[in-house]
Write a protein that holds these residues in place. Structure first.
Motif, PDB file in Angstrom:
ATOM      1  N   ARG A 251       0.830  -1.218   0.000  1.00 53.14           N
ATOM      2  CA  ARG A 251       0.000   0.000   0.000  1.00 53.14           C
ATOM      3  C   ARG A 251       0.853   1.251   0.000  1.00 53.14           C
ATOM      4  O   ARG A 251       0.506   2.262  -0.579  1.00 53.14           O
ATOM      5  CB  ARG A 251      -0.904   0.017   1.241  1.00 53.14           C
ATOM      6  N   TYR A 252       1.996   1.172   0.695  1.00 52.92           N
ATOM      7  CA  TYR A 252       2.880   2.336   0.798  1.00 52.92           C
ATOM      8  C   TYR A 252       4.205   1.980   0.135  1.00 52.92           C
ATOM      9  O   TYR A 252       4.874   1.033   0.559  1.00 52.92           O
ATOM     10  CB  TYR A 252       3.084   2.721   2.271  1.00 52.92           C
ATOM     11  N   PRO A 253       4.588   2.710  -0.911  1.00 52.81           N
ATOM     12  CA  PRO A 253       5.823   2.369  -1.609  1.00 52.81           C
ATOM     13  C   PRO A 253       7.043   2.520  -0.706  1.00 52.81           C
ATOM     14  O   PRO A 253       7.049   3.362   0.198  1.00 52.81           O
ATOM     15  CB  PRO A 253       5.860   3.380  -2.767  1.00 52.81           C
ATOM     16  N   GLU A 462      -1.343   5.872   7.119  1.00 54.22           N
ATOM     17  CA  GLU A 462      -0.651   6.731   6.148  1.00 54.22           C
ATOM     18  C   GLU A 462       0.535   7.424   6.798  1.00 54.22           C
ATOM     19  O   GLU A 462       1.628   7.496   6.214  1.00 54.22           O
ATOM     20  CB  GLU A 462      -1.655   7.760   5.607  1.00 54.22           C
ATOM     21  N   ILE A 463       0.324   7.948   7.997  1.00 52.74           N
ATOM     22  CA  ILE A 463       1.414   8.601   8.740  1.00 52.74           C
ATOM     23  C   ILE A 463       2.567   7.616   8.937  1.00 52.74           C
ATOM     24  O   ILE A 463       3.736   7.929   8.700  1.00 52.74           O
ATOM     25  CB  ILE A 463       0.900   9.113  10.118  1.00 52.74           C
ATOM     26  N   LEU A 464       2.229   6.389   9.379  1.00 59.86           N
ATOM     27  CA  LEU A 464       3.254   5.379   9.644  1.00 59.86           C
ATOM     28  C   LEU A 464       3.886   4.864   8.351  1.00 59.86           C
ATOM     29  O   LEU A 464       5.073   4.559   8.313  1.00 59.86           O
ATOM     30  CB  LEU A 464       2.649   4.204  10.423  1.00 59.86           C
ATOM     31  N   GLY A 465       3.081   4.762   7.290  1.00 64.84           N
ATOM     32  CA  GLY A 465       3.559   4.187   6.039  1.00 64.84           C
ATOM     33  C   GLY A 465       4.450   5.112   5.233  1.00 64.84           C
ATOM     34  O   GLY A 465       5.273   4.649   4.446  1.00 64.84           O
ATOM     35  N   GLN A 484      10.505   6.723  12.398  1.00 62.37           N
ATOM     36  CA  GLN A 484       9.625   5.683  11.849  1.00 62.37           C
ATOM     37  C   GLN A 484       9.779   4.375  12.641  1.00 62.37           C
ATOM     38  O   GLN A 484       8.802   3.673  12.891  1.00 62.37           O
ATOM     39  CB  GLN A 484       9.957   5.452  10.371  1.00 62.37           C
ATOM     40  N   LYS A 485      11.013   4.070  13.052  1.00 63.87           N
ATOM     41  CA  LYS A 485      11.252   2.810  13.791  1.00 63.87           C
ATOM     42  C   LYS A 485      10.612   2.840  15.172  1.00 63.87           C
ATOM     43  O   LYS A 485      10.135   1.831  15.671  1.00 63.87           O
ATOM     44  CB  LYS A 485      12.762   2.549  13.920  1.00 63.87           C
ATOM     45  N   GLU A 486      10.602   4.007  15.806  1.00 61.64           N
ATOM     46  CA  GLU A 486      10.044   4.127  17.164  1.00 61.64           C
ATOM     47  C   GLU A 486       8.521   4.089  17.178  1.00 61.64           C
ATOM     48  O   GLU A 486       7.898   3.704  18.154  1.00 61.64           O
ATOM     49  CB  GLU A 486      10.468   5.471  17.790  1.00 61.64           C
ATOM     50  N   ALA A 487       7.905   4.513  16.065  1.00 62.13           N
ATOM     51  CA  ALA A 487       6.459   4.799  16.076  1.00 62.13           C
ATOM     52  C   ALA A 487       5.612   3.570  15.802  1.00 62.13           C
ATOM     53  O   ALA A 487       5.991   2.687  15.029  1.00 62.13           O
ATOM     54  CB  ALA A 487       6.151   5.867  15.038  1.00 62.13           C
TER      55      ALA A 487
END
Length: 500
Positions: A251-253, A462-465, A484-487
């Protein structure tokens, strides 16, 4: 079929519809049973709205049949559909802000004393309270509806549908402007309505919601009926394949961007009554996600960076302090802003694709203040090609494009300024899954060219992706900046609700 024992409320068979010899629906079937939530999905332009407008009498079908409780019907207008127990809750709510809750509830069907025509205000207020109580909601019927949250305004619309004794309620993107809490309330109400035997047509682009609340799904593609499935028997990938005719893969490239030097620094950013003394930085090629609940101040923060309602603070671009007192200053410093509401703020709907794309770029296509037609044509050609904007031509009026293509036009007009920083506020709201993927690819391409993106989004996946780092906002304060790794969703919600 799961709802075989339930009453078939609506059946649409072999529906055809054309506009100016262009076929928009071809041999489409759709049905809904009592006590079910039936998702109607498809990319923008697939024909969902047209099908529902035929059901409610706004449009007349060219061929096919519509049955309500087994009886063939031919509604000449929405009033007839309403009388047959079909109600619509539109994406743009039909609430008149300065009228009271009770006045909105009975608008156009006011209760009057027969002989004098005097309004039975007391009775209308009592009935309004009763209908809202059925949804577990207590609101003063004398409050102006405009003072309520969008979620509460939507509850008034649902209560109105109940007051009409609606057996079928069509909900078009019902959660687009709701907070997490309001979405939970809405889902509780939907389950209550199901228990009362109401059938609900649920139109949404949010896949997570479809799997949470719906029983069946019907997919349209390019005006054609693709199929109907039980939600319990399909996977996300199956639905995507039905919608777009191909697998979309992830879904997220994947992001393989090299993050560069500091591009933006914000120090002590302040807007009175909204937030104060906020500081953060963003780097070349980075996507910064801005997360938080509705009303947390996300949009106000990015507006201030763009020179809208900024009361204090310093902004640096590429290490140089810049003066940003208006959007004009921001644009001159290489900052573009794709606003949350594309129809009200991002586009001039009555103008063409060409006119919208060149609006902030007139200096680039002009010689001595006169537009150079050759440069303009090449400029528009380049953007339409780059963004794969599906249009019949540069002169097509923007309001006639699908939501996804409208959004690409908004993004395109800012790409023309060659931005260093691009702010995207809800970039994929009301956009189908195929167009979302295209917008994500555009974002990645921009960051590969060194553009810094600040993205506000209400959709946590979307925020995470898409984000490299995530700024979480609660009541005008930054409560966390996560890599991104922490979230994860739980951590973001913890900080978004005031966790420290």
């Amino acid at each position: 079929m799961e709802n075989q024992s339930n009453q078939l409320l609506i059946e649409m068979k072999g529906i055809y519809k054309s506009f100016f010899h262009v076929k928009v629906l071809e041999n489409v079937d759709f049905s809904i049973c009592s006590g079910e939530v039936h998702a109607l999905m498809g990319e923008n332009g697939a024909g969902k709205s047209t099908l529902m407008k035929i059901l409610t009498g706004i449009y007349q079908k060219d061929a096919g049949e519509v049955f309500v409780r087994g009886k063939a019907v031919h509604f000449k207008g929405p009033k007839e559909a309403e009388q047959a127990g079909i109600a619509v809750i539109h994406q743009e709510l039909n609430i008149i802000p300065h009228l009271t809750v009770a006045e909105n509830m009975f608008l156009g069907r006011e209760l009057r004393l027969v002989k004098t025509g005097i309004l039975r205000n007391k009775e209308m207020k009592q009935k309004t309270e009763e209908y809202l109580k059925r949804l577990g909601i207590e609101i003063d019927p004398d409050i102006p509806a405009g003072e309520l949250s969008v979620g509460m305004q939507q509850m008034i619309e649902i209560a109105k549908a109940i007051s009409l004794n609606a057996k079928v309620i069509i909900m078009d993107e019902p959660t687009a402007a709701l907070t997490e809490k309001e979405i939970k309330t809405l889902f509780t109400v939907i389950r209550q309505l199901k228990d009362q035997g109401v059938g609900i047509v649920y139109i949404s682009h949010r896949m997570e919601e479809i799997f949470t609340i719906c029983d069946r799904i019907t997919v349209l593609r390019d005006g054609q009926y693709i199929g109907t499935k039980l939600i319990s028997e399909v996977h996300l990938d199956d639905i995507v394949k039905m919608m777009v005719g191909r697998q979309l893969g992830e879904r997220y490239p994947k992001r393989n961007v090299q993050i560069g030097k500091e591009r933006l620094r914000v120090e002590g950013l302040t807007r009175k009554g909204k937030f104060q003394n906020l500081s953060f930085e963003a780097y070349e090629g980075e996507i910064i996600g801005v997360a938080g609940l509705m009303g947390a101040g996300r949009t106000e923060i990015v507006e201030a960076i763009f020179g809208i309602n900024k009361d204090g603070g310093d902004i640096y671009v590429d290490g140089q302090k810049i003066k940003v007192q208006s959007p004009y200053d921001a644009i001159a410093s290489g900052i573009g802003f794709v606003t949350e509401d594309r129809k009200q703020e991002g586009l001039v709907l009555g103008l063409s694709v060409r006119e919208n794309l060149v609006l902030p770029n007139l200096d680039r296509i002009s010689t001595k203040s006169i537009v150079n037609n050759k440069i303009e044509e090449a400029f528009v050609d380049d953007l339409v090609g780059k963004l794969s904007i599906k249009t019949s031509g540069h002169e097509q009026v923007v309001k006639s494009l699908s939501g996804g293509n409208q959004q690409k036009v908004v993004i395109g007009k800012w790409l023309g300024i060659n931005p260093k920083i691009l702010i995207l506020d809800e970039p994929t709201r009301g956009v189908d899954i195929g167009a979302k993927k295209e917008i994500y690819h555009i974002m990645n391409q921009l960051t590969e060219q060194g553009v810094t993106i600040i993205m506000v989004s209400s959709e946590l996946p979307e925020i995470l992706g898409m984000s490299d780092r995530i700024i979480v906002v609660h009541e005008g304060q930054i409560t966390a900046i996560l890599t991104q790794k922490e979230a994860d969703q739980e951590k973001i919600m913890y900080y978004a609700t005031g966790g420290k």
